[in-house]
Write a protein that holds these residues in place. Sequence first.
Motif, PDB file in Angstrom:
ATOM      1  N   SER A 132     -37.684 -13.957 -49.376  1.00  0.00           N
ATOM      2  CA  SER A 132     -37.683 -13.986 -50.487  1.00  0.00           C
ATOM      3  C   SER A 132     -37.136 -12.776 -51.278  1.00  0.00           C
ATOM      4  CB  SER A 132     -39.294 -14.100 -51.066  1.00  0.00           C
ATOM      5  OG  SER A 132     -40.004 -12.755 -50.539  1.00  0.00           O
ATOM      6  N   ARG A 133     -37.116 -12.860 -52.668  1.00  0.00           N
ATOM      7  CA  ARG A 133     -36.367 -11.807 -53.507  1.00  0.00           C
ATOM      8  C   ARG A 133     -37.317 -10.764 -54.112  1.00  0.00           C
ATOM      9  NH1 ARG A 133     -31.316 -11.764 -53.725  1.00  0.00           N
ATOM     10  NH2 ARG A 133     -30.140 -13.600 -53.593  1.00  0.00           N
ATOM     11  N   CYS A 134     -37.136  -9.615 -53.790  1.00  0.00           N
ATOM     12  CA  CYS A 134     -37.982  -8.484 -54.265  1.00  0.00           C
ATOM     13  C   CYS A 134     -37.830  -8.410 -55.748  1.00  0.00           C
ATOM     14  CB  CYS A 134     -37.381  -7.090 -53.717  1.00  0.00           C
ATOM     15  SG  CYS A 134     -38.549  -5.789 -54.544  1.00  0.00           S
ATOM     16  N   PRO A 135     -39.310  -8.576 -56.401  1.00  0.00           N
ATOM     17  CA  PRO A 135     -39.527  -8.637 -57.632  1.00  0.00           C
ATOM     18  C   PRO A 135     -39.119  -7.394 -58.306  1.00  0.00           C
ATOM     19  CG  PRO A 135     -41.443  -8.291 -56.913  1.00  0.00           C
ATOM     20  CD  PRO A 135     -40.670  -8.477 -55.592  1.00  0.00           C
ATOM     21  N   ASP A 136     -38.799  -6.117 -57.953  1.00  0.00           N
ATOM     22  CA  ASP A 136     -38.536  -5.058 -58.441  1.00  0.00           C
ATOM     23  C   ASP A 136     -36.885  -4.671 -58.442  1.00  0.00           C
ATOM     24  OD1 ASP A 136     -40.978  -4.240 -59.049  1.00  0.00           O
ATOM     25  OD2 ASP A 136     -41.481  -3.993 -56.786  1.00  0.00           O
ATOM     26  N   CYS A 137     -36.230  -4.898 -57.202  1.00  0.00           N
ATOM     27  CA  CYS A 137     -34.837  -4.790 -57.100  1.00  0.00           C
ATOM     28  C   CYS A 137     -33.949  -6.221 -57.068  1.00  0.00           C
ATOM     29  CB  CYS A 137     -34.367  -3.829 -55.747  1.00  0.00           C
ATOM     30  SG  CYS A 137     -34.546  -4.657 -54.347  1.00  0.00           S
ATOM     31  N   GLY A 138     -34.640  -7.153 -56.700  1.00  0.00           N
ATOM     32  CA  GLY A 138     -33.723  -8.510 -56.606  1.00  0.00           C
ATOM     33  C   GLY A 138     -33.232  -8.650 -55.405  1.00  0.00           C
ATOM     34  N   GLN A 179     -24.643  -6.508 -56.718  1.00  0.00           N
ATOM     35  CA  GLN A 179     -24.874  -7.804 -56.840  1.00  0.00           C
ATOM     36  C   GLN A 179     -24.885  -8.258 -58.451  1.00  0.00           C
ATOM     37  OE1 GLN A 179     -28.552  -9.082 -54.592  1.00  0.00           O
ATOM     38  NE2 GLN A 179     -29.407  -9.154 -56.636  1.00  0.00           N
ATOM     39  N   ASN A 180     -25.099  -7.375 -59.198  1.00  0.00           N
ATOM     40  CA  ASN A 180     -25.492  -7.441 -60.673  1.00  0.00           C
ATOM     41  C   ASN A 180     -23.963  -7.359 -61.363  1.00  0.00           C
ATOM     42  OD1 ASN A 180     -28.057  -7.999 -60.463  1.00  0.00           O
ATOM     43  ND2 ASN A 180     -28.672  -5.758 -60.893  1.00  0.00           N
ATOM     44  N   ASP A 181     -23.009  -7.073 -60.670  1.00  0.00           N
ATOM     45  CA  ASP A 181     -21.580  -6.827 -61.634  1.00  0.00           C
ATOM     46  C   ASP A 181     -20.497  -7.738 -60.800  1.00  0.00           C
ATOM     47  OD1 ASP A 181     -19.355  -5.742 -62.611  1.00  0.00           O
ATOM     48  OD2 ASP A 181     -19.411  -3.867 -61.839  1.00  0.00           O
TER      49      ASP A 181
END
Length: 127
Positions: A16-22, A111-113
Amino acid sequence: MGRWEKEPQRLKGGQSRCPDCGLLQDRAPTLEQEWVLLEPDMKPLAHTVPAEHRGIELSDGRVTVYGVCPPDQFQRCRVEHRLACSAQPLPDLWPWLTSLRGENARRVERQNDPGQPPRFEEWPNVG
């Protein structure tokens, strides 16, 4: 074949994905019928991890804290993702964990860029 003659059944975890860092984290059952979220692809030598943070995987897939000191020199363990999560304000528990938290922060940025070039591991085979 009787009930006790079968091999032990492995419990299914997943990710699952971490809700804090993704970032993805491994979900594993514990002996207490709860779930723990572990840092994926990370199995350091147990003696390098403080006893109260040492998660040992059992043959049926469950994870338990292994506080025996000193552990076997070749024993591997798992580390909870919350300790390696770059979005969590935690103290510096041990030096390599601080490095792992820094690398996870860089992974979140990549991941976000979408404009970032791919990492070496993601390069297509040339040849």
